[in-house]
Motif scaffolding. Structure first.
Motif, PDB file in Angstrom:
ATOM      1  N   VAL A 247       0.847  -1.200   0.000  1.00 38.80           N
ATOM      2  CA  VAL A 247       0.000   0.000   0.000  1.00 38.80           C
ATOM      3  C   VAL A 247       0.884   1.252   0.000  1.00 38.80           C
ATOM      4  N   GLU A 281      -0.006  -5.855  -4.286  1.00 35.50           N
ATOM      5  CA  GLU A 281      -0.737  -4.657  -3.863  1.00 35.50           C
ATOM      6  C   GLU A 281      -0.340  -3.455  -4.730  1.00 35.50           C
ATOM      7  N   GLU A 284      -2.021  -3.701  -8.067  1.00 34.33           N
ATOM      8  CA  GLU A 284      -3.471  -3.490  -7.993  1.00 34.33           C
ATOM      9  C   GLU A 284      -3.851  -2.063  -7.658  1.00 34.33           C
ATOM     10  N   ARG A 285      -3.008  -1.361  -6.895  1.00 31.98           N
ATOM     11  CA  ARG A 285      -3.430  -0.060  -6.369  1.00 31.98           C
ATOM     12  C   ARG A 285      -2.857   1.138  -7.089  1.00 31.98           C
ATOM     13  N   ASN A 291       2.290   1.450 -11.699  1.00 29.75           N
ATOM     14  CA  ASN A 291       2.050   0.159 -11.046  1.00 29.75           C
ATOM     15  C   ASN A 291       2.980  -0.939 -11.554  1.00 29.75           C
TER      16      ASN A 291
ATOM     17  N   THR B 165      -2.589   6.672  -0.378  1.00 25.07           N
ATOM     18  CA  THR B 165      -3.595   6.082   0.508  1.00 25.07           C
ATOM     19  C   THR B 165      -3.401   6.587   1.925  1.00 25.07           C
ATOM     20  N   ARG B 172     -13.333   3.135  -2.335  1.00 22.85           N
ATOM     21  CA  ARG B 172     -12.722   3.106  -3.663  1.00 22.85           C
ATOM     22  C   ARG B 172     -12.474   4.532  -4.135  1.00 22.85           C
ATOM     23  N   SER B 179      -7.244   2.386  -6.477  1.00 22.19           N
ATOM     24  CA  SER B 179      -6.882   2.246  -5.070  1.00 22.19           C
ATOM     25  C   SER B 179      -8.063   2.546  -4.146  1.00 22.19           C
ATOM     26  N   ARG B 180      -7.789   2.495  -2.878  1.00 20.08           N
ATOM     27  CA  ARG B 180      -8.777   2.795  -1.843  1.00 20.08           C
ATOM     28  C   ARG B 180      -8.212   3.837  -0.889  1.00 20.08           C
ATOM     29  N   CYS B 182      -7.600   6.951  -0.995  1.00 23.24           N
ATOM     30  CA  CYS B 182      -6.685   8.012  -1.429  1.00 23.24           C
ATOM     31  C   CYS B 182      -7.137   9.339  -0.827  1.00 23.24           C
TER      32      CYS B 182
END
Lengths: 322, 322
Positions: A247, A281, A284-285, A291, B165, B172, B179-180, B182
């Motif tokens: 993350v 991660e 994906e993020r 990425n 993040t 989301r 990502s989540r 952010c």
């Protein structure tokens, strides 16, 4: 003799040990010592440093300067270790103190900055213009190579990459960091041990639980050993720690668009058990194309800080810049 | 005539509007236009750009090049807008397209990068070696001045500071960001509107609730209006958004040790209602000395992107680097 060819003392003064070496112009280690640093006071750490530099010079009298890497926020102009999360150091004018006591020019930098410099010059970030290095041990140190140079912030205190919040209301961070949910407190070797102990409680049939029952302290090293031996519980702990690391990598990828992430420090002994969940991660993020940045282990192992500290001193002596 | 003195077209192609100006060598705006960009397709955006550049040249025939700021990840070498969170743009070779269609040299950069350049040259980051700029509107854009230069990452896609993040399992993110949690999704103008709508539901006696009952759409602008008018509910929404912003600022402070944070974009209309909670969080969470970095509003307002885009084009034409 040009500065480039002269011998330098490189010192990595870490939270648990001090590595000191005398290196020649091609970064060959001519002499080396290792001393425990755990539990020592500020004064004792300075004494240890002065004593070991004296020993190094007795063995290698040609050493021209001392480069010192410390896990602390550094004021480069003044040569002061301002504060440290995992060492009892505060506003210590270490450059002038050490210079007076050793009679040699002394240059000071953050330990992760010099480790990044070493990996940039001789290791896994060779040839990169922009690289992000994390050193994962008791804490998480950060080093940045941006535009081919070490980036240190305005006074030298920057690149504290372990202290980015990934969980806004997460646990209080370690030592003198006043924040919460830093990646250091969630994905360092310390976190690995803590999560390992909790997993041992939860899973009485696990290898971790048996190690504990046998009286073994469950720290990052024990979790690594169990995971490398195939214990599913310990592997799951690495999944958790590695994905948290990922993350932070995704955030750094979006910020820096680096060519490579280099991961060093003791925790990297677990290899892909740590790096695979981190890479997943990141993939994906992070935003494309960031990425896709590779995540590779450091190549210089525990010598990176010492090698980089010597290289930094050489650069300072020659160019007035590390 | 030296490049320095020549007129440049600066374009800020935002998620809701396109600002285009012709600027002289001292950054005076000689001609300006503003067109809505919301809801337009990729093709329509290119048409709009070409048409407005033609109009600008009709008015100011001396314009020598076009600088274009876009809220997208940019590949600078290829002049391609790779992907955008808040515009329907993907792998658009905008530099070559626009250059062919306008007959002028075109240079492309991320909108927040050029806004940071403008603030560095003419605004709130004047004289800083290291500055972090955030542009808070529909999304959150980032611009970095490091060592006195714009830092863009390895291909030009970097400095996506909105996509760090701060809440690991948060909501989301917007648009194409996978990502989540952010900071963009938690502290942008979009988040301000969302939190405002929820607060209006929770607090039926608030000004916000009355605005809603009167048929007013509760967006960031409405929350700002209510908060500036003294509505405690709207002020509390800014407390929440500002403190989340401050969490990200603390991370950036630890990473960059900047001399200054510059905050621009539409949301800065709320002034200290946004900045005070952000400053408080920065002071409380960042490591010393980084926690003392000033947080100031941008000085160039909504013209920053346009001014910076023109300055970037001038620099590219003269030096081959923005």
């Amino acid at each position: 003799m040009s500065v480039n060819a002269r011998e330098m003392v490189g010192v990595d003064l870490g939270g648990t040990k001090m590595l000191l070496g005398v290196l020649d112009g091609e970064s060959n280690v001519l002499w080396e010592s290792r001393e425990a640093s755990t539990g020592q006071s500020e004064d004792e750490l300075v004494e240890l440093l002065v004593r070991e530099v004296a020993e190094a010079r007795a063995a290698q009298p040609e050493a021209a300067a001392v480069g010192l890497g410390i896990p602390a926020t550094i004021n480069r102009d003044r040569g002061v270790a301002v504060s440290a999360v995992n060492l009892p150091i505060e506003n210590l004018p270490i450059r002038d103190l050490a210079s007076e006591r050793t009679g040699l020019p002394v240059f000071v930098d953050n330990d992760a900055n010099v480790a990044a410099l070493a990996e940039h010059l001789y290791g896994a970030a060779r040839g990169s213009e922009n690289a992000v290095m994390l050193t994962i041990g008791t804490g998480i140190g950060g080093g940045l190579i941006l535009g081919g140079e070490v980036y240190r912030g305005s006074t030298g205190a920057g690149a504290e990459l372990g202290h980015v919040t990934i969980e806004i209301d997460g646990p209080r961070c370690q030592g003198n960091c006043p924040s919460r949910g830093c990646v250091e407190t969630l994905a360092s070797g310390t976190a690995l041990g803590r999560e390992g102990r909790e997993a041992a409680e939860r899973e009485p049939g696990s290898v971790l639980a048996r190690m504990k029952a046998d009286g073994r302290e469950i720290d990052g090293k024990a979790v690594t050993e169990a995971a490398l031996g195939g214990d599913a519980t310990a592997i799951a702990v690495f999944e958790l720690i590695g994905s948290r690391l990922g993350v932070a990598l995704a955030s750094f990828a979006n910020i820096f668009e680096p060519e490579v992430f280099v991961i060093g420090g003791g925790v990297i002994a677990a290899g892909d058990l740590l790096l695979e969940p981190a890479r997943r991660e990141l993939r994906e993020r992070a935003l494309p194309p960031m990425n896709r940045a590779p995540v590779v282990p450091a190549e210089l192992g525990e010598d990176a800080g010492m090698i980089g500290a010597a290289a930094m001193a050489r650069s300072e002596l020659e160019w007035g810049t590390g």
